[in-house]
Write a protein that holds these residues in place. Structure first.
Motif, PDB file in Angstrom:
ATOM      1  N   THR A 276      -3.658  62.061 -87.415  1.00 35.59           N
ATOM      2  CA  THR A 276      -4.487  60.864 -87.454  1.00 35.59           C
ATOM      3  C   THR A 276      -3.774  59.765 -86.677  1.00 35.59           C
ATOM      4  OG1 THR A 276      -5.381  61.448 -89.608  1.00 35.59           O
ATOM      5  CG2 THR A 276      -5.579  59.146 -88.934  1.00 35.59           C
ATOM      6  N   PRO A 277      -4.369  59.268 -85.573  1.00 35.34           N
ATOM      7  CA  PRO A 277      -3.685  58.228 -84.786  1.00 35.34           C
ATOM      8  C   PRO A 277      -3.341  57.016 -85.635  1.00 35.34           C
ATOM      9  CG  PRO A 277      -5.567  59.106 -83.573  1.00 35.34           C
ATOM     10  CD  PRO A 277      -5.644  59.687 -84.955  1.00 35.34           C
ATOM     11  N   VAL A 318       6.383  61.073 -75.719  1.00 35.85           N
ATOM     12  CA  VAL A 318       5.543  61.132 -74.531  1.00 35.85           C
ATOM     13  C   VAL A 318       4.677  59.878 -74.507  1.00 35.85           C
ATOM     14  CG1 VAL A 318       3.832  62.458 -73.233  1.00 35.85           C
ATOM     15  CG2 VAL A 318       5.522  63.649 -74.666  1.00 35.85           C
ATOM     16  N   ASP A 319       4.868  59.065 -73.467  1.00 37.45           N
ATOM     17  CA  ASP A 319       4.164  57.783 -73.365  1.00 37.45           C
ATOM     18  C   ASP A 319       3.176  57.834 -72.211  1.00 37.45           C
ATOM     19  OD1 ASP A 319       3.704  54.899 -73.817  1.00 37.45           O
ATOM     20  OD2 ASP A 319       4.714  54.675 -71.888  1.00 37.45           O
ATOM     21  N   LYS A 399       1.194  57.053 -77.490  1.00 42.63           N
ATOM     22  CA  LYS A 399       2.505  57.665 -77.715  1.00 42.63           C
ATOM     23  C   LYS A 399       2.349  58.914 -78.568  1.00 42.63           C
ATOM     24  CE  LYS A 399       4.629  53.089 -77.633  1.00 42.63           C
ATOM     25  NZ  LYS A 399       3.323  52.403 -77.463  1.00 42.63           N
ATOM     26  N   TYR A 400       2.907  60.013 -78.097  1.00 41.66           N
ATOM     27  CA  TYR A 400       2.917  61.285 -78.827  1.00 41.66           C
ATOM     28  C   TYR A 400       4.371  61.617 -79.132  1.00 41.66           C
ATOM     29  CZ  TYR A 400      -1.961  61.856 -77.456  1.00 41.66           C
ATOM     30  OH  TYR A 400      -3.317  61.673 -77.302  1.00 41.66           O
ATOM     31  N   LEU A 401       4.701  61.705 -80.415  1.00 45.35           N
ATOM     32  CA  LEU A 401       6.070  61.941 -80.838  1.00 45.35           C
ATOM     33  C   LEU A 401       6.238  63.422 -81.158  1.00 45.35           C
ATOM     34  CD1 LEU A 401       8.679  60.399 -81.253  1.00 45.35           C
ATOM     35  CD2 LEU A 401       7.961  59.913 -83.598  1.00 45.35           C
ATOM     36  N   VAL A 402       7.176  64.056 -80.466  1.00 42.99           N
ATOM     37  CA  VAL A 402       7.388  65.506 -80.551  1.00 42.99           C
ATOM     38  C   VAL A 402       8.759  65.768 -81.162  1.00 42.99           C
ATOM     39  CG1 VAL A 402       7.456  67.668 -79.243  1.00 42.99           C
ATOM     40  CG2 VAL A 402       5.983  65.775 -78.482  1.00 42.99           C
ATOM     41  N   ASP A 403       8.825  66.648 -82.166  1.00 39.30           N
ATOM     42  CA  ASP A 403      10.112  66.921 -82.811  1.00 39.30           C
ATOM     43  C   ASP A 403      10.955  67.874 -81.979  1.00 39.30           C
ATOM     44  OD1 ASP A 403       9.222  69.527 -83.323  1.00 39.30           O
ATOM     45  OD2 ASP A 403       8.710  69.116 -85.413  1.00 39.30           O
ATOM     46  N   LYS A 412       0.107  57.644 -81.629  1.00 38.35           N
ATOM     47  CA  LYS A 412      -0.149  56.213 -81.768  1.00 38.35           C
ATOM     48  C   LYS A 412      -0.911  55.728 -80.540  1.00 38.35           C
ATOM     49  CE  LYS A 412       0.135  51.958 -83.301  1.00 38.35           C
ATOM     50  NZ  LYS A 412      -0.933  51.461 -82.412  1.00 38.35           N
ATOM     51  N   PHE A 413      -2.113  55.173 -80.769  1.00 36.27           N
ATOM     52  CA  PHE A 413      -2.904  54.595 -79.695  1.00 36.27           C
ATOM     53  C   PHE A 413      -2.693  53.085 -79.658  1.00 36.27           C
ATOM     54  CE2 PHE A 413      -6.347  58.094 -80.122  1.00 36.27           C
ATOM     55  CZ  PHE A 413      -5.588  58.950 -79.348  1.00 36.27           C
TER      56      PHE A 413
END
Length: 585
Positions: A276-277, A318-319, A399-403, A412-413
C-alpha cells in the motif's frame, strides 16, 4: 468515459493552481492585455496590402484573444505530450526542439510588442484570414508556443498520459484523459488572461498608456523566456511550500482513480500491488523488477548499467524522478542526506530518470541536472519508461524500498513522510546486519546548513517510535488520545506537551488545547509540521508569532536570533496539526 474525463479534469485543475504554473502567469496576464482595442485594429482591403483602421461602433466586440491563447496551449500540450516523441523522431529533430521552439516564439512575440513594425510583420500572414481569426492576430500561435513550455507538476493522471505517449499505447482512454487534463489545467490560466483583457478594455490608465504597457509586457515575456531557458524559475518554485501535494496524494491513492488509470499505466509485477503506497509498516511485495530498457547510466564505472542482481545484499532505494519536476527537486535533498549517512552501511540509492516531456530525454540536459543537484548515486535514463512500467509506477517522485534479498518492502508516492522512509531504511539495514551501528537519524526534511551545529540543542522527535527529550506530565501511548501537562519550568534542552494530543508512531496530532513548551539553546528553531491549521509561538519579551500550516510535512521556522540563546517558548496549536520534530541551528 465520463469517469475518465472527470478524473482528468480534476487532476488538471489541481495542477492549474499549483506552484508549477507560476512562471506562466505573468506571460498569460500580459498576453491578455496586449490585444489591440477594436478602434485600432487593422485589416486588409480587397486584394491589396493596404491596411485601414476599423472603428468600433457602440459596445466593443468580444475579445477572443484570451480564449485563443488557452486553446493554443490545450492543443499543443495535448498533441506534443502524446505524440511529441514520435513527431521529433520522424523529423529527425533533437528531443528538446519543442521546448526551444516555444522559447523562440515567446521571445519573438515579446520583441513584437516592443517594436510595432516587427509585430506587424509577425501578424501579416493572418491578415487574409476570416475576421474571427484576424482579430488579435497570432494569439493562437502564441498559445501553441506556450504549450510546449508548460511543465505541469507530476501526478497520477499525467503519469498515465506520459506512459501512453512514451510507449505508443495511445487509445481513446488516453486521449480523453489528456484533453480533459489540459482543459482543467488551462482554466486558471484563462482567468488570468481574461483579467488582463478586461483591464486593457476598461481601465482608462491602461488605455492612456497602452504603448508603455505593451513594451512592459514584451519585456516580461523576453525576461521569462530567458529565465525558463536557464531554469531560473525552478529556484522560486522549489522554495515555495507544495500547497497542492495533499490533494495530489489523495487523488493518487484513491482506489477509483487507480482503477480507472490502470489500463493506461500498463502492467508490471502483480505482487507489487500488495504494497500500500505510503504505509508506515513494511510489507512483502514480491521480487523487485530488474532495471530494463535504459539508454544511458550516470555515476557508474565506465557508464555500465546498474543491476539489482549485482546489488543483492544491499538495501536498495529505487527513486523514480524527472529533473524538471518541482516535486522531485524538493525531494532530492532528502535522498542526498540518506546517501551520505547510510551508503557506507549498506544502502544503495538508484535514480531512475523517467521523463515527463521530450526535452527531458536529452542526455546532456540530464547530466547537467545531475551535476547541478550534486547527485552522486547511479542514475539510469529510462526514456521509454520501460523500468517505470515494470514497477507499475504512477507518480513523480516515487520511492521503492528493496531489502537485501531483493524483495520490495515499501512504496512511497510523492513528497513528504521522509522520517517514515528513513525509519524503514534503518530497519532494513538492521535486518540485513544486526550488528550494524547506525548514526542518529538525519531527518532529510532539514534544509538549513546550520542545523545541528555544536552547542545547540539536539534534534528532538515528538512521536512514540522516536521520542526524545520529552520531560513533562503524561505518557506517549500510540494510537490513543492522551492528556498531557506542561512543565511550569522546563529543564534545559527538553520539551513537555500540554492539553490533548493524538499520539502516532511518526507524529503527534493536536486535538483540544494542545500545546508544547520547549527549552532550547540555539539561534534558530525549526519545526516539521503537516496538516491544516495554525501554531502560535510565544517567547517571553517578544510579540507572539502565528504560523499557518498547510499540506504535507514541511519545515517551518519558529524563531531566529542573531546569536545562539537559551530560551523557552510555548507553542499553541489549533486542532488538526501534526508535529514531527524540532531542529536547531
Amino acid at each position: 468515459m465520463i469517469t475518465l474525463a472527470l478524473i482528468g479534469l480534476l487532476g488538471g485543475l489541481i495542477t492549474g493552481v499549483s506552484p508549477c504554473v507560476l512562471p506562466m502567469l505573468p506571460i498569460i496576464f500580459f498576453a491578455g492585455t496586449t490585444g489591440k482595442p477594436e478602434a485600432q485594429r487593422k485589416t486588409a482591403v480587397g486584394d491589396s496590402n493596404v491596411l485601414v483602421e476599423e472603428v468600433a461602433v457602440g459596445k466593443p466586440a468580444r475579445d477572443w484573444r484570451p480564449l485563443k491563447i488557452i486553446a493554443g496551449i490545450v492543443v499543443s500540450f495535448s498533441v506534443f505530450t502524446l505524440a511529441g516523441s514520435v513527431i521529433l523522431s520522424a523529423l529527425g529533430l533533437p528531443d528538446d526542439f519543442l521546448r526551444w521552439g516555444g522559447l523562440i516564439i515567446l521571445s519573438i512575440v515579446g520583441l513584437g510588442l516592443i517594436f510595432p513594425a516587427l509585430g506587424h510583420w509577425i501578424e501579416k500572414p493572418f491578415y487574409r484570414l476570416p475576421k474571427i481569426n484576424r482579430n488579435n492576430n497570432g494569439a493562437f500561435v502564441l498559445g501553441l508556443g506556450l504549450g510546449t513550455l508548460y511543465v505541469p507538476c507530476a501526478g497520477p493522471v499525467l503519469a498515465a498520459i506520459t506512459v501512453a505517449g512514451a510507449t505508443g499505447n495511445v487509445g481513446w482512454r488516453t486521449v480523453v484523459l489528456t484533453v480533459s487534463f489540459a482543459m482543467g489545467a488551462a482554466l486558471p490560466l484563462l482567468i488570468f488572461a481574461s483579467a488582463g483583457s478586461r483591464i486593457s478594455q476598461r481601465v482608462k490608465a491602461y488605455r492612456d498608456h497602452q504603448k508603455g504597457f505593451r513594451i512592459a509586457g514584451g519585456a516580461v515575456m523576453i525576461a521569462l523566456a530567458v529565465a525558463l531557458a536557464f531554469n531560473v524559475t525552478d529556484v522560486i518554485q522549489r522554495s515555495l511550500p507544495s500547497y497542492t501535494s495533499g490533494l495530489e496524494k489523495k487523488v493518487a491513492e484513491n482506489k477509483t482513480v487507480q482503477g480507472a488509470l490502470a489500463p493506461a499505466i500498463g502492467v508490471g509485477g502483480e505482487e507489487l500491488a500488495k504494497c500500500t503506497p505510503g504505509a508506515a509498516e513494511l510489507a512483502t511485495c514480491g521480487a523487485a523488477p530488474e532495471f530494463r530498457g535504459t539508454q544511458k547510466w550516470f555515476n557508474t564505472p565506465d557508464g555500465a548499467a546498474a543491476t539489482l542482481a549485482e546489488l543483492k545484499g544491499k538495501v536498495v532505494l529505487v527513486d523514480f524522478w524527472a529533473y524538471s519536476c518541482i516535486n522531485c527537486q524538493r525531494a532530492t535533498p532528502h535522498l542526498l542526506a540518506w546517501d551520505k549517512a547510510y551508503k557506507s552501511l549498506g544502502l544503495q540509492i538508484v535514480g531512475i530518470h523517467s521523463p515527463e516531456f521530450a526535452f527531458e530525454k536529452d542526455a546532456g540536459n540530464l547530466q547537467s541536472a545531475i551535476r547541478k543537484e550534486g547527485i552522486g548515486y547511479p542514475v539510469g535514463q529510462d526514456n521509454n519508461l520501460a523500468t517505470w512500467t515494470a514497477y507499475r509506477n504512477q507518480y513523480w517522485p516515487a520511492k521503492y524500498l528493496v531489502d537485501a534479498g531483493g524483495t520490495v518492502r515499501s512504496i512511497k508516492f510523492g513528497e513528504g513522510d521522509y522520517g517514515q522512509t528513513e525509519d524503514q531504511i534503518r530497519q532494513l539495514l538492521t535486518d540485513a546486519n544486526p550488528e550494524i551501528k547506525l548514526p542518529a537519524p538525519v531527518d532529510g526534511t532539514v534544509k538549513a546548513d546550520s542545523i545541528g551545529a555544536e552547542g545547540t540543542t539536539p534534534e528532538t522527535y515528538l512521536a512514540y517510535s522516536r521520542s526524545t527529550n520529552l520531560n513533562g506530565t503524561g505518557k506517549l501511548t500510540p494510537n490513543k488520545t492522551v492528556a498531557f501537562g506542561l512543565n511550569p519550568q522546563q529543564p534545559n534542552d527538553t520539551y513537555s506537551l500540554g492539553g490533548n494530543w493524538a499520539v502516532g508512531t511518526q507524529n503527534v496530532t493536536s486535538t483540544k488545547g494542545s500545546q508544547v513548551r520547549l527549552n532550547y539553546q540555539a539561534a534558530k528553531v525549526f519545526h516539521v509540521l503537516s496538516g491544516q491549521g495554525t501554531v502560535t509561538v510565544s517567547i517571553p519579551g517578544r510579540p507572539d508569532k502565528t504560523i499557518t500550516v498547510q499540506g504535507t510535512p514541511n519545515l517551518y521556522e519558529l524563531a531566529s536570533a542573531p546569536q545562539p540563546e537559551r530560551q523557552t517558548m510555548t507553542l499553541t496549536y489549533s486542532s488538526g496539526v501534526s508535529a514531527f520534530t524540532f531542529s536547531f541551528g
